[in-house]
Scaffold this motif. Structure first.
Motif, PDB file in Angstrom:
ATOM      1  N   HIS B 133      62.783  62.211  26.820  1.00  0.00           N
ATOM      2  CA  HIS B 133      62.784  61.450  28.051  1.00  0.00           C
ATOM      3  C   HIS B 133      63.856  61.581  28.714  1.00  0.00           C
ATOM      4  CE1 HIS B 133      59.229  58.561  26.414  1.00  0.00           C
ATOM      5  NE2 HIS B 133      59.124  59.825  25.911  1.00  0.00           N
ATOM      6  N   PRO B 134      65.149  61.195  28.187  1.00  0.00           N
ATOM      7  CA  PRO B 134      66.310  61.327  28.999  1.00  0.00           C
ATOM      8  C   PRO B 134      66.699  62.729  29.335  1.00  0.00           C
ATOM      9  CG  PRO B 134      66.825  60.261  26.774  1.00  0.00           C
ATOM     10  CD  PRO B 134      65.524  60.671  26.648  1.00  0.00           C
ATOM     11  N   VAL B 135      66.442  63.729  28.655  1.00  0.00           N
ATOM     12  CA  VAL B 135      66.712  65.145  29.103  1.00  0.00           C
ATOM     13  C   VAL B 135      65.673  65.421  30.272  1.00  0.00           C
ATOM     14  CG1 VAL B 135      66.166  67.557  28.486  1.00  0.00           C
ATOM     15  CG2 VAL B 135      67.310  66.079  26.992  1.00  0.00           C
ATOM     16  N   ILE B 136      64.467  64.935  30.309  1.00  0.00           N
ATOM     17  CA  ILE B 136      63.821  65.135  31.592  1.00  0.00           C
ATOM     18  C   ILE B 136      64.168  64.125  32.537  1.00  0.00           C
ATOM     19  CG2 ILE B 136      61.312  64.764  32.541  1.00  0.00           C
ATOM     20  CD1 ILE B 136      60.320  64.834  29.685  1.00  0.00           C
ATOM     21  N   ALA B 137      64.476  63.148  32.411  1.00  0.00           N
ATOM     22  CA  ALA B 137      65.009  62.209  33.611  1.00  0.00           C
ATOM     23  C   ALA B 137      66.118  63.085  34.165  1.00  0.00           C
ATOM     24  CB  ALA B 137      65.268  60.970  33.065  1.00  0.00           C
ATOM     25  N   GLY B 138      67.322  63.507  33.195  1.00  0.00           N
ATOM     26  CA  GLY B 138      68.655  64.218  33.724  1.00  0.00           C
ATOM     27  C   GLY B 138      68.085  65.229  34.439  1.00  0.00           C
ATOM     28  N   PHE B 399      73.171  60.149  25.416  1.00  0.00           N
ATOM     29  CA  PHE B 399      73.929  60.368  26.431  1.00  0.00           C
ATOM     30  C   PHE B 399      74.504  61.580  26.835  1.00  0.00           C
ATOM     31  CE2 PHE B 399      78.291  59.924  28.348  1.00  0.00           C
ATOM     32  CZ  PHE B 399      77.797  59.496  29.765  1.00  0.00           C
ATOM     33  N   ILE B 400      74.909  62.207  25.631  1.00  0.00           N
ATOM     34  CA  ILE B 400      75.392  63.538  25.778  1.00  0.00           C
ATOM     35  C   ILE B 400      74.449  64.283  25.936  1.00  0.00           C
ATOM     36  CG2 ILE B 400      76.407  65.382  24.055  1.00  0.00           C
ATOM     37  CD1 ILE B 400      77.630  63.113  22.707  1.00  0.00           C
ATOM     38  N   ALA B 401      73.194  64.499  25.633  1.00  0.00           N
ATOM     39  CA  ALA B 401      71.961  65.283  26.102  1.00  0.00           C
ATOM     40  C   ALA B 401      71.916  65.078  27.473  1.00  0.00           C
ATOM     41  CB  ALA B 401      71.037  65.004  25.056  1.00  0.00           C
ATOM     42  N   VAL B 402      71.632  63.900  28.145  1.00  0.00           N
ATOM     43  CA  VAL B 402      71.403  63.697  29.405  1.00  0.00           C
ATOM     44  C   VAL B 402      72.488  64.212  30.308  1.00  0.00           C
ATOM     45  CG1 VAL B 402      71.907  61.399  29.647  1.00  0.00           C
ATOM     46  CG2 VAL B 402      70.380  62.283  31.056  1.00  0.00           C
ATOM     47  N   LEU B 403      73.674  63.960  29.956  1.00  0.00           N
ATOM     48  CA  LEU B 403      74.790  64.366  30.654  1.00  0.00           C
ATOM     49  C   LEU B 403      74.948  65.952  30.707  1.00  0.00           C
ATOM     50  CD1 LEU B 403      77.331  63.354  32.256  1.00  0.00           C
ATOM     51  CD2 LEU B 403      78.713  63.759  30.206  1.00  0.00           C
ATOM     52  N   ALA B 404      74.891  66.557  29.343  1.00  0.00           N
ATOM     53  CA  ALA B 404      74.713  68.179  29.562  1.00  0.00           C
ATOM     54  C   ALA B 404      73.854  68.601  30.323  1.00  0.00           C
ATOM     55  CB  ALA B 404      74.659  68.434  27.864  1.00  0.00           C
ATOM     56  N   THR B 405      72.603  67.881  30.247  1.00  0.00           N
ATOM     57  CA  THR B 405      71.485  68.557  31.115  1.00  0.00           C
ATOM     58  C   THR B 405      71.737  68.524  32.480  1.00  0.00           C
ATOM     59  OG1 THR B 405      70.004  67.786  29.574  1.00  0.00           O
ATOM     60  CG2 THR B 405      69.100  68.430  31.349  1.00  0.00           C
ATOM     61  N   ILE B 406      72.370  67.326  33.071  1.00  0.00           N
ATOM     62  CA  ILE B 406      72.436  67.380  34.562  1.00  0.00           C
ATOM     63  C   ILE B 406      73.664  68.166  34.968  1.00  0.00           C
ATOM     64  CG2 ILE B 406      73.495  65.691  36.163  1.00  0.00           C
ATOM     65  CD1 ILE B 406      72.123  63.356  35.032  1.00  0.00           C
ATOM     66  N   LEU B 407      74.822  68.399  34.253  1.00  0.00           N
ATOM     67  CA  LEU B 407      75.897  68.914  34.348  1.00  0.00           C
ATOM     68  C   LEU B 407      75.730  70.299  34.192  1.00  0.00           C
ATOM     69  CD1 LEU B 407      79.078  67.163  32.676  1.00  0.00           C
ATOM     70  CD2 LEU B 407      77.959  67.301  35.173  1.00  0.00           C
ATOM     71  N   LEU B 408      74.865  70.848  33.445  1.00  0.00           N
ATOM     72  CA  LEU B 408      74.622  72.327  33.307  1.00  0.00           C
ATOM     73  C   LEU B 408      73.518  72.878  34.276  1.00  0.00           C
ATOM     74  CD1 LEU B 408      74.619  72.746  29.516  1.00  0.00           C
ATOM     75  CD2 LEU B 408      76.226  73.785  31.296  1.00  0.00           C
TER      76      LEU B 408
END
Lengths: 572, 572
Positions: B133-138, B399-408
């Motif tokens: 879910h966080p990865v999709i949201a990001g 948090f790391i997964a979602v941040l990485a998804t957003i930044l990348l």
């Protein structure tokens, strides 16, 4: 001082060294030296390097390991699998038989040493855990087969090439008509003799009444005897002129000081193989060291082992060697011969240095077929397909991983094989968590213990449904729980008023699973069913504590399933 | 028959259709049609396609989804994120603005349809669980930012290119001096107006006393009003001649029959993007469908949804469209407007077909800046950085997964972003199992329940050490348990006579872990310590049953930890 001692295990045993230990170490050193001379030459040939490289790779590395390593019996030097990996790695970049091939071997040893040292200083020894035991066993078995196959050309006296069993086999069949009779005679006889020495000689000598120690010593010296006999034969009958390939001129010198080739292009090409060699060498070495240490109640520090092996490989890089690691056979021999301290290794190094200085002219006429025979018989002990049966009986996914490792190593080569094995075993482990085992549980009568209703005679209450989730809840399986619970409830929609999720096996609830539980709670509430948790572990509870989920939960969180049963189970 | 019905959900609701449902469905259809006309044109532009493609992609797909889909409110058609993915995928292969670009979009839709259909028929819907879910949201948040940024050039009337936020930003700054005044006026006004419509108009109208339904209807029609006003303005002031970019000639026809480009080269290039589009589209669509279904106690069958979306995409491929999926905004509008059955979608399709036949000449003067404004305001609702705060508070690895998804996603583009997010979230999950939480436990007084000695007031016995292992034991962590246990024993070597491994959270013991346990058992036996297991689960016990380990075990296997305590705890 203690900190200092950690990095120099030699300080530990060095100060208590006495005459008794000296005597035992010297005896062991003589036996191991006799064994290592032919083996070192042979493994260098396997790696595609000049034979003296094998001797050089056994001298400085042994000394450096004695200073930095933690095992008292490990014998470091060229080993079969690492030699094969070296040949495979360098062969893809540089033309075999050239000076740059030898320089690339130094680079590979330097890279491997730097990687091992780096991992050790960063205390990353646990990374080696990624190679599951069955994958290593499968890889070593397949490598043994590949190595034996790669040496057949020397025994037959033909040219053959190939990185996989199929390529090698086809190439051998193609060149079979060129088989060189005298070479095959020498090679075949050497294989037969060495195989007999390995399997039948020791029992025979013992039966003849020789003391076990002497019988053991004679057995160990078998390869040396084969070397002397075939060399003398080749010299006496002038077989070199008849086309028997011999070792030829070997420089008569101590290990030279050498500098690896530092070209960035080469380093880039060899980096991944160096990682592979480092890790496989490390895993092999540590498992040998642990086995031997356990017998004497000594401890092996995996991170310090990385430092010891790193130093050994750096030593090999600057003294004309190639990648080394702790070998199984030589370490066992060293141990059995009574080596007490790493000083035994130092004496072995001395013996090999003497051999390099004095014996090298004598091995001019040593046939390559004899060395190949030495390798073939040595690696046969690596080949052990029983891991296939053992994993087949125990676990399908372990079996798949080991089978894939063996097949891919044989068909695509060592690097693809081990990469596939590692990747597959992680993937299979993760796959199992997608559809977790979820058991409906009830109370074992007369206890506070709750077990699967389908496996044990237990008490249940119609209004209370308790599911034990046998897996951490995370994004890949949270929906599975939801679907399964809703399906279960639809079978029994009327009766159930309370659902307890027993979390004794839930080691983590990630954010996705938390959102799924929130939705599930709301959904159940709409159906008039309360959701409870029980036996939530400390670390999981810490994370849940400040969430909406816990505030919105329609039911309670019980310390134990028995508390939940006491509060909810009676009401039905 | 039931089996047949599973694949044709229309049979479920079709036979009960009555006049009441018809009325409600028709009302919903009018509202959704008004909303979809500008949105379809705009998303086609976002995908780099001619505007009419957006209309075509809304007609056949809606009808096909009505036959095969399970959601009663889902509105299928072009959506923002999939349009962006389409532009990114085709832009890497074909020159934008050419006929082959349009043909490639058909190929992409066909591939995507085939993939979805295949996954559905193989019942592989669970694969979508891999997107946490966080990865999709990001990912959706970052995509929203990227989409808005990509439309700024139309609002400013300049040329700009780029797949990442940085490229886009630099390109916009570089071209900023060329900003076209009249375009910026129209675009800026449209953004401001639409933003007001979205956020302030509904409350304002309600406060003015309009009935909520009418206020809602006017709000939904806001984009249509913006389209009419700016088109009229452009026509009236002849702004096209002054350089305001307009939509231009749009063919006045029903969706044409089209054949995708089947060249193998194109299929190879688009296959991976098609997989990505399929999965992201599916995940987005199913989560919308589930949310809406939950409100009416309806169920969504994920595998059947795959079939429905697959059919919709195949429909798009053969009628001049491009990849489609269920959109959040339009589905919510459809639901809120009272759509009862998928027939509402069919009426919407009819409305759009009428629009394609009659209204297309009127939109010649529609400024592209207006469409860009529609997109910008629409995607702002996708942008929600609160997932960063929520995961930060709950779990570092999420948090790391979602941040990485957003930044990348922002820095490297959509494909790299989502791939990194999926890979990272699996990797982080696996990493946690390497060094498992292992708790020393004691008995909660007066109960049969055992908890961590550091968290609870519990009873212990010096001669009995019980460790609860909070993870499955497998190759990557078996050594960790061994090291930890031996270290713990060395602290207290004299007292401990029995070690119990409490396996309530051990969901698997693989072959490597089994070997480690065997070695541990032997090692402890040498130390005079017996090893026991407790609370081993059924599936794990099934595998252990026929092993050497269980035969050689120095201690016993207890059904419950309490049994172990009763047998061993008293003796100390």
């Amino acid at each position: 001082m203690d900190h200092f001692k950690r990095y120099f295990p030699i300080l530990d045993w060095g100060r208590d060294y006495d005459r008794l230990a000296l005597g035992e170490d010297l005896t062991a050193a003589v036996i191991v030296t006799l064994m290592l001379i032919p083996q070192s030459l042979a493994y260098a040939m396997l790696a595609g390097l000049p034979p003296e490289t094998g001797l050089y790779a056994s001298i400085a590395p042994i000394l450096l390991y004695a200073v930095f390593g933690t095992s008292r019996a490990l014998a470091v030097g060229p080993v079969a699998v690492v030699s094969l990996l070296t040949a495979s790695a360098i062969g893809q970049v540089v033309e075999p038989g050239t000076a740059s091939y030898v320089a690339a071997a130094l680079t590979l040893a330097a890279l491997s040493g730097a990687i091992l040292l780096g991992l050790g200083l960063l205390r990353l020894g646990f990374l080696a855990n990624f190679l599951s035991h069955p994958v290593i066993a499968g890889f070593i078995t397949a490598s043994g087969v590949l190595i034996a196959a790669s040496q057949l050309k020397h025994v037959m006296g033909v040219e053959a090439e190939g990185h996989s069993l199929i390529e090698l086999g086809l190439s051998l069949v193609q060149h079979a008509p060129d088989t060189h009779g005298p070479t095959l005679l020498i090679g075949g006889a050497a294989v037969a003799f060495l195989y007999f020495v390995r399997t039948g000689l020791n029992p025979l000598l013992t039966r003849l009444g020789l003391p076990p120690r002497l019988a053991g010593f004679i057995t160990k010296a078998g390869p040396v005897f084969a070397v002397i006999a075939t060399t003398a034969l080749t010299w006496g009958l002038d077989l070199e002129a008849r086309g028997v390939a011999v070792v030829g001129v070997v420089p008569q010198t101590l290990p030279p000081l050498t500098a690896p080739d530092w070209s960035p292009e080469l380093i880039r090409a060899l980096f991944i193989p160096a990682v592979l060699i480092s890790i496989i060498g490390f895993v092999e070495s540590v498992s040998v060291a642990k086995t031997l240490a356990a017998k004497k109640r000594q401890r092996i520090d995996a991170d310090q082992e990385l430092i010891g092996l790193g130093a050994a490989n750096l030593g090999a890089a600057f003294t004309g060697g190639y990648p080394v690691t702790g070998g199984f056979a030589r370490s066992v021999v060293n141990f059995d011969a009574g080596a007490r301290t790493p000083a035994a290794g130092a004496f072995t190094a001395l013996g090999l240095a003497l051999a390099a200085l004095t014996l090298t002219p004598l091995i001019y006429f040593l046939p390559k077929a004899t060395l190949a025979a030495t390798i073939i018989v040595a690696v046969l002990s690596l080949v052990d397909f029983s891991i296939l049966r053992a994993t087949w009986r125990y676990s399908t996914s372990d079996f798949i991983a080991v089978l894939a490792t063996i097949l891919l190593t044989l068909s695509l080569g060592v690097e693809a094989g081990v990469a596939a094995g590692v990747g597959l075993s992680i993937l299979l482990h993760v796959t199992k968590t997608f559809k977790p085992h979820i058991a409906e549980v009830g109370r074992v009568p007369g206890t506070e213990h709750f077990r699967n209703i389908h496996r044990h005679q237990v008490e249940t209450t119609p209004s209370l449904l308790t599911l034990r989730i046998d897996e951490s809840l995370y994004f890949a399986n949270a929906n599975f729980l939801e679907d399964m619970l809703l399906k279960r409830l639809s079978q029994d929609a009327e009766a159930v008023r309370n659902v307890v999720l027993m979390c004794s096996a839930v080691n983590e609830i990630d954010y996705s699973a938390l959102e799924t539980l929130e939705a599930l709670n709301a959904r159940l509430e709409d159906m008039g069913v309360r959701l409870h948790l029980s036996e939530v572990k400390g670390p999981v509870m810490d994370k849940l504590e400040h969430t909406h989920f816990l505030r919105d939960l329609s039911g309670e969180v019980f310390l134990s399933q028995h508390d939940a049963w006491a509060a909810l189970g009676r009401s039905g």
